[in-house]
Design a protein around this motif. Structure first.
Motif, PDB file in Angstrom:
ATOM      1  N   SER A 271       0.846  -1.202   0.000  1.00 21.07           N
ATOM      2  CA  SER A 271       0.000   0.000   0.000  1.00 21.07           C
ATOM      3  C   SER A 271       0.875   1.243   0.000  1.00 21.07           C
ATOM      4  CB  SER A 271      -0.881   0.027   1.252  1.00 21.07           C
ATOM      5  OG  SER A 271      -1.763  -1.043   1.234  1.00 21.07           O
TER       6      SER A 271
ATOM      7  N   GLU B 282       0.077   5.424   0.189  1.00 25.65           N
ATOM      8  CA  GLU B 282      -0.766   6.633   0.108  1.00 25.65           C
ATOM      9  C   GLU B 282      -0.074   7.699  -0.732  1.00 25.65           C
ATOM     10  OE1 GLU B 282      -0.878   9.113   3.691  1.00 25.65           O
ATOM     11  OE2 GLU B 282       0.356   7.611   4.684  1.00 25.65           O
TER      12      GLU B 282
ATOM     13  N   ALA C 138      10.157  -4.527   0.315  1.00 23.92           N
ATOM     14  CA  ALA C 138      10.368  -5.541  -0.725  1.00 23.92           C
ATOM     15  C   ALA C 138      10.052  -4.920  -2.087  1.00 23.92           C
ATOM     16  CB  ALA C 138       9.459  -6.746  -0.458  1.00 23.92           C
TER      17      ALA C 138
ATOM     18  N   TYR D 212       2.122  -6.037   6.188  1.00 20.31           N
ATOM     19  CA  TYR D 212       3.091  -7.148   6.083  1.00 20.31           C
ATOM     20  C   TYR D 212       4.057  -6.857   4.959  1.00 20.31           C
ATOM     21  CZ  TYR D 212      -0.399  -9.627   8.860  1.00 20.31           C
ATOM     22  OH  TYR D 212      -1.276  -9.982   9.843  1.00 20.31           O
ATOM     23  N   THR D 213       5.259  -7.408   5.064  1.00 24.57           N
ATOM     24  CA  THR D 213       6.219  -7.232   3.979  1.00 24.57           C
ATOM     25  C   THR D 213       6.329  -8.507   3.142  1.00 24.57           C
ATOM     26  OG1 THR D 213       8.525  -6.841   3.399  1.00 24.57           O
ATOM     27  CG2 THR D 213       8.127  -7.743   5.604  1.00 24.57           C
TER      28      THR D 213
ATOM     29  N   ASN E  88      13.182   7.321   2.005  1.00 25.31           N
ATOM     30  CA  ASN E  88      12.254   7.016   0.908  1.00 25.31           C
ATOM     31  C   ASN E  88      12.876   7.174  -0.472  1.00 25.31           C
ATOM     32  OD1 ASN E  88      10.258   7.002   3.062  1.00 25.31           O
ATOM     33  ND2 ASN E  88       8.782   7.099   1.398  1.00 25.31           N
TER      34      ASN E  88
HETATM   35  C1  FMN Z   1      -2.919   2.864   4.037  1.00 23.67           C
HETATM   36  C2  FMN Z   1      -1.420   2.688   3.989  1.00 23.67           C
HETATM   37  C3  FMN Z   1      -0.660   3.555   3.237  1.00 23.67           C
HETATM   38  C4  FMN Z   1       0.744   3.413   3.175  1.00 23.67           C
HETATM   39  N1  FMN Z   1       1.451   4.280   2.404  1.00 23.67           N
HETATM   40  C5  FMN Z   1       2.796   4.114   2.290  1.00 23.67           C
HETATM   41  C6  FMN Z   1       3.548   4.966   1.422  1.00 23.67           C
HETATM   42  O1  FMN Z   1       3.022   5.863   0.739  1.00 23.67           O
HETATM   43  N2  FMN Z   1       4.895   4.751   1.325  1.00 23.67           N
HETATM   44  C7  FMN Z   1       5.527   3.770   2.063  1.00 23.67           C
HETATM   45  O2  FMN Z   1       6.751   3.607   1.945  1.00 23.67           O
HETATM   46  N3  FMN Z   1       4.832   2.931   2.875  1.00 23.67           N
HETATM   47  C8  FMN Z   1       3.493   3.084   2.998  1.00 23.67           C
HETATM   48  N4  FMN Z   1       2.769   2.228   3.785  1.00 23.67           N
HETATM   49  C9  FMN Z   1       3.475   1.123   4.481  1.00 23.67           C
HETATM   50  C10 FMN Z   1       3.853  -0.005   3.498  1.00 23.67           C
HETATM   51  O3  FMN Z   1       2.716  -0.436   2.769  1.00 23.67           O
HETATM   52  C11 FMN Z   1       4.468  -1.184   4.316  1.00 23.67           C
HETATM   53  O4  FMN Z   1       5.737  -0.774   4.779  1.00 23.67           O
HETATM   54  C12 FMN Z   1       4.542  -2.507   3.560  1.00 23.67           C
HETATM   55  O5  FMN Z   1       4.752  -3.512   4.521  1.00 23.67           O
HETATM   56  C13 FMN Z   1       5.637  -2.588   2.529  1.00 23.67           C
HETATM   57  O6  FMN Z   1       5.477  -3.799   1.844  1.00 23.67           O
HETATM   58  P1  FMN Z   1       6.629  -4.593   1.095  1.00 23.67           P
HETATM   59  O7  FMN Z   1       7.831  -4.694   2.028  1.00 23.67           O
HETATM   60  O8  FMN Z   1       6.032  -5.935   0.800  1.00 23.67           O
HETATM   61  O9  FMN Z   1       6.977  -3.827  -0.137  1.00 23.67           O
HETATM   62  C14 FMN Z   1       1.377   2.371   3.882  1.00 23.67           C
HETATM   63  C15 FMN Z   1       0.591   1.489   4.667  1.00 23.67           C
HETATM   64  C16 FMN Z   1      -0.792   1.650   4.705  1.00 23.67           C
HETATM   65  C17 FMN Z   1      -1.620   0.697   5.519  1.00 23.67           C
END
Ligand code: FMN
Length: 189
Positions: free
Chosen positions: A32, A34, A55, A85-86, A134
């Motif tokens: 996810s 935003e 990931a 979750y990652t 980031n």
């Molecule tokens: C609603 C929502 C919005 C999010 N937006 C961001 C974002 O814009 N950028 C970011 O780095 N993580 C964001 N996160 C957190 C990542 O989705 C989270 O770290 C995720 O576990 C990464 O997944 P991955 O390691 O499988 O890529 C958000 C989480 C939620 C629930």
């Protein structure tokens, strides 16, 4: 200065939730984000800002492409799971499949896309800019489609629907606004 999650300034933003799909060193994955935004029409370009420790970042770095499925208002569970979750530890695509969400293969890139998302956008990575923890990944849009579903909104750490349109101001009020603005027109050189 630095800002933190949940402080008074960051709580004022209203965003979509982009479901960022990718494939690579961690296999097919969805997270996810935003911080997903269309930044140009011509050429159609989109930017996402994602943690360098995700990931998703490693996947995109490897294959230089990503999908953006804009969450629909019926997919808040998917937004939560994809953000909690990652893909380093969990096969989120399989888990979400068991939860009833389905994916299809992107048309122009090698990633899964989310079925019945509000919009599905396929991107090829064109630039990457690092800001501290980031990475802003800028993608050229190579394919897009919509489902007709309403987009999910994210605000103050919660999910919302966008179903109350403000009344348009009266013709009289709009005329008054136009007159005031016109009275401040700059002289042409
Ligand atoms: C609603 C929502 C919005 C999010 N937006 C961001 C974002 O814009 N950028 C970011 O780095 N993580 C964001 N996160 C957190 C990542 O989705 C989270 O770290 C995720 O576990 C990464 O997944 P991955 O390691 O499988 O890529 C958000 C989480 C939620 C629930």
């Amino acid at each position: 200065m630095d800002l933190s999650w949940g402080d008074s300034t960051t709580r004022q933003f209203i965003t979509n939730v982009g479901l960022i799909t990718s494939d690579g060193v961690y296999g097919p994955n969805v997270m996810s984000a935003e911080w997903t935004y269309l930044i140009a029409y011509k050429p159609a370009t989109l930017a996402i800002s994602i943690g360098k420790d995700t990931a998703t970042f490693s996947n995109i770095k490897e294959n230089k492409e990503f999908g953006v499925s804009l969450c629909s208002s019926e997919q808040s569970v998917m937004a939560s799971v994809s953000g909690a979750y990652t893909g380093k530890d969990v096969d989120k695509i399989a888990a979400l499949g068991e939860l009833g969400f389905t994916f299809y293969k992107a048309k122009n890139i090698g990633v899964p896309m989310v079925r019945l998302a509000a919009a599905n956008i396929e991107c090829e990575l064109s630039q990457q800019i690092i800001f501290g923890e980031n990475a802003v990944m800028i993608g050229g849009i190579v394919e897009s489609s919509v489902s007709g579903k309403d987009p999910l909104a994210y605000h103050r750490g919660a999910y919302w629907t966008m179903n109350q349109r403000l009344e348009r101001s009266s013709e009289e009020d709009r005329k008054k606004v136009r007159e005031i603005v016109e009275s401040h027109r700059k002289e042409n050189n």
